[in-house]
Motif scaffolding. Structure first.
Motif, mmCIF file in Angstrom:
data_model
loop_
_atom_site.group_PDB
_atom_site.id
_atom_site.type_symbol
_atom_site.label_atom_id
_atom_site.label_comp_id
_atom_site.label_asym_id
_atom_site.label_seq_id
_atom_site.Cartn_x
_atom_site.Cartn_y
_atom_site.Cartn_z
ATOM 1 N N HIS A 166 40.943 -64.445 2.701
ATOM 2 C CA HIS A 166 39.829 -63.853 1.949
ATOM 3 C C HIS A 166 39.613 -62.395 2.349
ATOM 4 O O HIS A 166 40.066 -61.957 3.410
ATOM 5 N N ALA A 167 38.896 -61.687 1.499
ATOM 6 C CA ALA A 167 38.482 -60.310 1.784
ATOM 7 C C ALA A 167 37.238 -60.011 0.950
ATOM 8 O O ALA A 167 37.048 -60.585 -0.123
ATOM 9 N N PHE A 168 36.402 -59.121 1.468
ATOM 10 C CA PHE A 168 35.247 -58.683 0.689
ATOM 11 C C PHE A 168 35.081 -57.181 0.864
ATOM 12 O O PHE A 168 35.571 -56.589 1.832
ATOM 13 N N ALA A 169 34.389 -56.580 -0.081
ATOM 14 C CA ALA A 169 34.099 -55.144 -0.036
ATOM 15 C C ALA A 169 32.672 -54.933 -0.519
ATOM 16 O O ALA A 169 32.340 -55.307 -1.652
ATOM 17 N N ALA A 170 31.828 -54.384 0.329
ATOM 18 C CA ALA A 170 30.448 -54.088 -0.046
ATOM 19 C C ALA A 170 30.414 -52.869 -0.952
ATOM 20 O O ALA A 170 31.144 -51.898 -0.743
ATOM 21 N N LEU A 171 29.542 -52.906 -1.946
ATOM 22 C CA LEU A 171 29.363 -51.788 -2.869
ATOM 23 C C LEU A 171 27.984 -51.154 -2.702
ATOM 24 O O LEU A 171 27.824 -49.950 -2.843
ATOM 25 N N ARG A 172 26.984 -51.978 -2.391
ATOM 26 C CA ARG A 172 25.609 -51.479 -2.163
ATOM 27 C C ARG A 172 25.042 -52.202 -0.957
ATOM 28 O O ARG A 172 25.101 -53.424 -0.869
ATOM 29 N N GLY A 173 24.496 -51.453 -0.009
ATOM 30 C CA GLY A 173 23.921 -52.027 1.202
ATOM 31 C C GLY A 173 24.933 -52.057 2.334
ATOM 32 O O GLY A 173 26.125 -51.881 2.133
ATOM 33 N N GLY A 174 24.448 -52.260 3.557
ATOM 34 C CA GLY A 174 25.345 -52.297 4.714
ATOM 35 C C GLY A 174 26.115 -50.999 4.844
ATOM 36 O O GLY A 174 25.573 -49.920 4.694
ATOM 37 N N GLY A 175 27.398 -51.096 5.088
ATOM 38 C CA GLY A 175 28.248 -49.912 5.206
ATOM 39 C C GLY A 175 28.865 -49.509 3.885
ATOM 40 O O GLY A 175 29.897 -48.854 3.847
ATOM 41 N N ALA A 176 28.240 -49.899 2.787
ATOM 42 C CA ALA A 176 28.779 -49.644 1.447
ATOM 43 C C ALA A 176 28.561 -48.203 1.017
ATOM 44 O O ALA A 176 27.765 -47.472 1.602
ATOM 45 N N PRO A 177 29.252 -47.797 -0.037
ATOM 46 C CA PRO A 177 29.058 -46.437 -0.551
ATOM 47 C C PRO A 177 27.621 -46.156 -0.994
ATOM 48 O O PRO A 177 27.145 -45.039 -0.855
ATOM 49 N N PHE A 178 26.928 -47.168 -1.528
ATOM 50 C CA PHE A 178 25.562 -46.964 -1.999
ATOM 51 C C PHE A 178 24.590 -47.676 -1.060
ATOM 52 O O PHE A 178 24.718 -48.871 -0.818
ATOM 53 N N ALA A 179 23.643 -46.927 -0.535
ATOM 54 C CA ALA A 179 22.704 -47.451 0.456
ATOM 55 C C ALA A 179 21.679 -48.383 -0.183
ATOM 56 O O ALA A 179 21.337 -48.250 -1.351
ATOM 57 N N ALA A 180 21.199 -49.328 0.630
ATOM 58 C CA ALA A 180 20.108 -50.222 0.230
ATOM 59 C C ALA A 180 19.488 -50.784 1.504
ATOM 60 O O ALA A 180 20.175 -50.960 2.506
ATOM 61 N N ASP A 181 18.205 -51.063 1.444
ATOM 62 C CA ASP A 181 17.520 -51.687 2.573
ATOM 63 C C ASP A 181 17.500 -53.198 2.365
ATOM 64 O O ASP A 181 16.957 -53.685 1.367
ATOM 65 N N ASP A 182 18.086 -53.939 3.294
ATOM 66 C CA ASP A 182 18.056 -55.403 3.305
ATOM 67 C C ASP A 182 18.478 -56.005 1.966
ATOM 68 O O ASP A 182 17.803 -56.881 1.406
#
Length: 195
Positions: free
Chosen positions: A95-111
């Protein structure tokens, strides 16, 4: 990456499920400027993403194109916090995943976290749970799901959302196609999942 975010947002806001309001609240029309991230390739993505996207193209061609265009700009990770003896070798390496928003993703988000999740065909993602309420929006299918240990396996098609309330054990058994899905954790994203 903004094109992929917009396509993901459009796709997710068209889905009906118990967490729709929480998902919508975490997906503003404008996610802000993308942060610099270091893209990372992954052998699971190299092996299975094209096959998954081929299955998505007939029903969601624009979304498949957006994922394909952005895939090499994302940081694909194989989650290694599960003990291998508990999660199984197949999932640990499949498996693999890629964050897009939030965490270490390109687009920031809180929680809040939005990303793509890819699992090789015929892989068992054993019963696990986490504090975060979670949406899976599968782009491929059918795949098997179980919602509680000892419960029966339910086969669900592509594009049918799966909502997991906090701490609900759930399992996924991928079918003959690679599993490609958006995932969303709507809160408690920093609390670890466990088998």
């Amino acid at each position: 990456l903004k094109h992929l975010y917009a396509a993901a947002r459009d796709y997710l806001l068209r889905r009906d499920h118990p967490g729709a309001a929480d998902v919508s609240a975490g997906l503003p029309l404008d996610p802000g400027e993308a942060r610099a991230i270091t893209p990372a390739t992954n052998p699971v993505v190299a092996r299975w993403l094209d096959a998954a996207l081929a299955a998505v193209r007939p029903t969601e061609p624009a979304l498949a194109r957006a994922v394909a265009d952005a895939a090499d700009q994302l940081c694909w990770i194989t989650y290694d916090a599960y003990p291998r003896a508990e999660i199984g070798e197949g999932f640990a390496t499949g498996h693999a995943f890629a964050a897009l928003r939030g965490g270490g993703a390109p687009f920031a988000a809180d929680d809040f976290e939005l990303g793509l999740f890819l699992i090789a065909p015929g892989t068992l993602y054993r019963d696990h749970q986490h504090a975060a309420p979670e949406l899976y929006a599968p782009l491929t299918g059918p795949h098997g799901w179980r919602f509680g240990t000892g419960r029966p396996l339910v086969i669900k098609p592509a594009h049918e959302p799966v909502w997991n309330p906090p701490r609900q054990p759930h399992l996924t058994l991928t079918g003959r196609l690679p599993f490609l899905s958006f995932y969303v954790w709507t809160r408690d994203v920093n609390l670890a999942a466990r088998v």
